[in-house]
Design a protein around this motif. Structure first.
Motif, mmCIF file in Angstrom:
data_model
loop_
_atom_site.group_PDB
_atom_site.id
_atom_site.type_symbol
_atom_site.label_atom_id
_atom_site.label_comp_id
_atom_site.label_asym_id
_atom_site.label_seq_id
_atom_site.Cartn_x
_atom_site.Cartn_y
_atom_site.Cartn_z
ATOM 1 N N GLU A 45 -3.415 10.085 4.933
ATOM 2 C CA GLU A 45 -4.344 9.545 4.426
ATOM 3 C C GLU A 45 -3.890 8.873 3.073
ATOM 4 O O GLU A 45 -2.763 9.426 2.425
ATOM 5 C CB GLU A 45 -5.650 10.444 3.890
ATOM 6 C CG GLU A 45 -6.158 11.008 5.133
ATOM 7 C CD GLU A 45 -6.759 9.850 5.787
ATOM 8 O OE1 GLU A 45 -7.551 8.800 5.288
ATOM 9 O OE2 GLU A 45 -7.082 9.888 7.172
ATOM 10 N N PRO A 46 -4.362 7.905 2.521
ATOM 11 C CA PRO A 46 -3.901 7.619 1.002
ATOM 12 C C PRO A 46 -4.084 8.353 -0.128
ATOM 13 O O PRO A 46 -4.944 9.459 0.015
ATOM 14 C CB PRO A 46 -4.910 6.452 0.742
ATOM 15 C CG PRO A 46 -5.589 5.873 2.147
ATOM 16 C CD PRO A 46 -5.811 7.087 2.954
ATOM 17 N N SER A 47 -3.302 8.359 -1.012
ATOM 18 C CA SER A 47 -2.959 9.255 -2.003
ATOM 19 C C SER A 47 -4.293 8.983 -3.039
ATOM 20 O O SER A 47 -4.943 8.050 -2.783
ATOM 21 C CB SER A 47 -1.530 9.363 -2.611
ATOM 22 O OG SER A 47 -1.348 8.023 -3.207
ATOM 23 N N GLY A 48 -4.070 9.934 -3.893
ATOM 24 C CA GLY A 48 -5.075 9.616 -5.075
ATOM 25 C C GLY A 48 -4.748 8.218 -6.046
ATOM 26 O O GLY A 48 -5.371 7.626 -6.693
ATOM 27 N N ARG A 49 -3.313 7.763 -5.669
ATOM 28 C CA ARG A 49 -3.100 6.341 -6.122
ATOM 29 C C ARG A 49 -3.640 5.001 -5.252
ATOM 30 O O ARG A 49 -3.165 4.133 -5.523
ATOM 31 C CB ARG A 49 -1.603 6.362 -6.502
ATOM 32 C CG ARG A 49 -1.246 7.367 -7.509
ATOM 33 C CD ARG A 49 0.339 7.014 -7.844
ATOM 34 N NE ARG A 49 1.067 6.866 -6.597
ATOM 35 C CZ ARG A 49 2.221 6.222 -6.476
ATOM 36 N NH1 ARG A 49 2.459 5.058 -7.329
ATOM 37 N NH2 ARG A 49 2.821 6.123 -5.331
ATOM 38 N N ASP A 50 -4.293 5.479 -4.164
ATOM 39 C CA ASP A 50 -4.767 4.789 -3.129
ATOM 40 C C ASP A 50 -3.578 4.150 -2.424
ATOM 41 O O ASP A 50 -3.341 2.895 -2.070
ATOM 42 C CB ASP A 50 -5.567 3.705 -3.682
ATOM 43 C CG ASP A 50 -6.237 3.091 -2.563
ATOM 44 O OD1 ASP A 50 -6.611 3.842 -1.457
ATOM 45 O OD2 ASP A 50 -6.659 1.975 -2.551
ATOM 46 N N GLU A 51 -2.378 4.797 -2.120
ATOM 47 C CA GLU A 51 -1.140 4.269 -1.485
ATOM 48 C C GLU A 51 -0.772 5.267 -0.584
ATOM 49 O O GLU A 51 -1.041 6.614 -0.492
ATOM 50 C CB GLU A 51 -0.039 4.170 -2.359
ATOM 51 C CG GLU A 51 -0.148 3.076 -3.569
ATOM 52 C CD GLU A 51 1.058 2.911 -4.139
ATOM 53 O OE1 GLU A 51 2.066 3.411 -4.179
ATOM 54 O OE2 GLU A 51 1.194 1.853 -4.897
ATOM 55 N N TYR A 52 -0.092 4.958 0.516
ATOM 56 C CA TYR A 52 0.340 5.845 1.579
ATOM 57 C C TYR A 52 1.673 6.325 1.213
ATOM 58 O O TYR A 52 2.678 5.447 1.064
ATOM 59 C CB TYR A 52 0.240 4.804 3.144
ATOM 60 C CG TYR A 52 -0.952 4.603 3.488
ATOM 61 C CD1 TYR A 52 -1.745 5.626 4.164
ATOM 62 C CD2 TYR A 52 -1.842 3.704 2.868
ATOM 63 C CE1 TYR A 52 -3.114 5.328 4.758
ATOM 64 C CE2 TYR A 52 -3.077 3.279 3.568
ATOM 65 C CZ TYR A 52 -3.777 4.173 4.192
ATOM 66 O OH TYR A 52 -4.920 3.693 4.708
ATOM 67 N N ARG A 102 0.852 -1.161 0.032
ATOM 68 C CA ARG A 102 0.103 -0.152 -0.253
ATOM 69 C C ARG A 102 1.025 1.251 -0.085
ATOM 70 O O ARG A 102 0.389 2.319 0.385
ATOM 71 C CB ARG A 102 -0.925 -0.040 1.410
ATOM 72 C CG ARG A 102 -1.756 -1.122 1.123
ATOM 73 C CD ARG A 102 -3.190 -0.968 0.195
ATOM 74 N NE ARG A 102 -3.611 0.409 -0.034
ATOM 75 C CZ ARG A 102 -4.617 0.567 0.921
ATOM 76 N NH1 ARG A 102 -5.024 -0.196 1.859
ATOM 77 N NH2 ARG A 102 -5.288 2.063 1.023
#
Length: 234
Positions: free
Chosen positions: A186-193, A82
């Motif tokens: 929070e997760p980024s726009g790439r859904d990664e931390y 992630r």
């Protein structure tokens, strides 16, 4: 000091090399990428190597064992990939103070000792080894925005419009508060931390993070062509 080495990635762009082998164990000049990382870190006098494993983690444990050149190795698992901050956060049970990080897919030669020396100063909270690249390359990595005094103001991951051409290299010296920051973002726009977001958070809360320009070379091994380039440079 300890060193956290994220090595959980699958390495899809390295297939077929990574079909049965985790990315960090791909050989460059006869030695796994991870061993190249260990060599650089033990030269700095680290007291423990904390390896974050995921894909093919059991193979990494089997290959690397409990120590490298007399330095103990411990392992933590990242069950889901992630992002880099998520990987570093998994090391919370092991990290006891300030620590280095070195991405486990990097082959690097350069002035790491200068980073360690700068980090030892009382007025510095963190130090990043950075490199200057083309604007095109900057769009695909972490880009640093510097304040007027030369310290880090923010880091942006893979920006469409990079604020500079100064980018992270995968080697850092960080305060222990980094772990908590990695857990709070929070997760980024790439859904990664993103580690970039965690470090920016630290800066916003008063941390002084400085940079050291890479005097050497690095290869982030993502493709078979990168393996060849690293071997040529070695």
């Amino acid at each position: 000091m300890q060193a956290v080495v994220p090595a959980a990635g699958e390495g899809t762009r390295l297939r077929p090399l990574t079909e049965d082998t985790p990315k960090a164990l791909i050989e460059v000049a006869g030695r796994p990428i991870l061993v190249h990382c260990f060599e650089r870190l033990t030269e700095l006098g680290v007291e423990e190597l904390i390896v974050v494993v995921g894909y093919g983690g059991e193979r990494i444990v089997e290959r690397c064992g409990e120590s490298f050149d007399g330095v103990p190795i411990s392992y933590v698992e990242q069950e889901e990939q992630r992002g880099l901050a998520h990987a570093i956060a998994q090391a919370e049970p092991r990290v006891e103070g300030p620590f280095f990080t070195m991405n486990g897919d990097n082959v690097l030669r350069g002035n790491l000792e200068e980073v360690a020396e700068r980090f030892s100063r009382d007025d510095v909270d963190g130090v990043l080894l950075v490199d200057e690249v083309s604007e095109t390359e900057a769009r695909h990595t972490g880009v640093i925005d510097l304040a007027a005094d030369g310290t880090v103001r923010s880091i942006v991951e893979k920006p469409e419009n990079p604020p500079s051409r100064l980018v992270t290299t995968g080697f850092t010296a960080l305060p222990p508060e980094t772990i908590e920051a990695c857990q709070r973002i929070e997760p980024s726009g790439r859904d990664e931390y993103e580690l970039a977001d965690a470090l920016t958070l630290l800066v916003e809360e008063g941390a002084r993070i400085e940079t050291v320009a890479l005097d050497g070379w690095r290869v982030n091994v993502n493709t078979p062509a990168d393996v060849e380039r690293a071997e040529t440079l070695l």
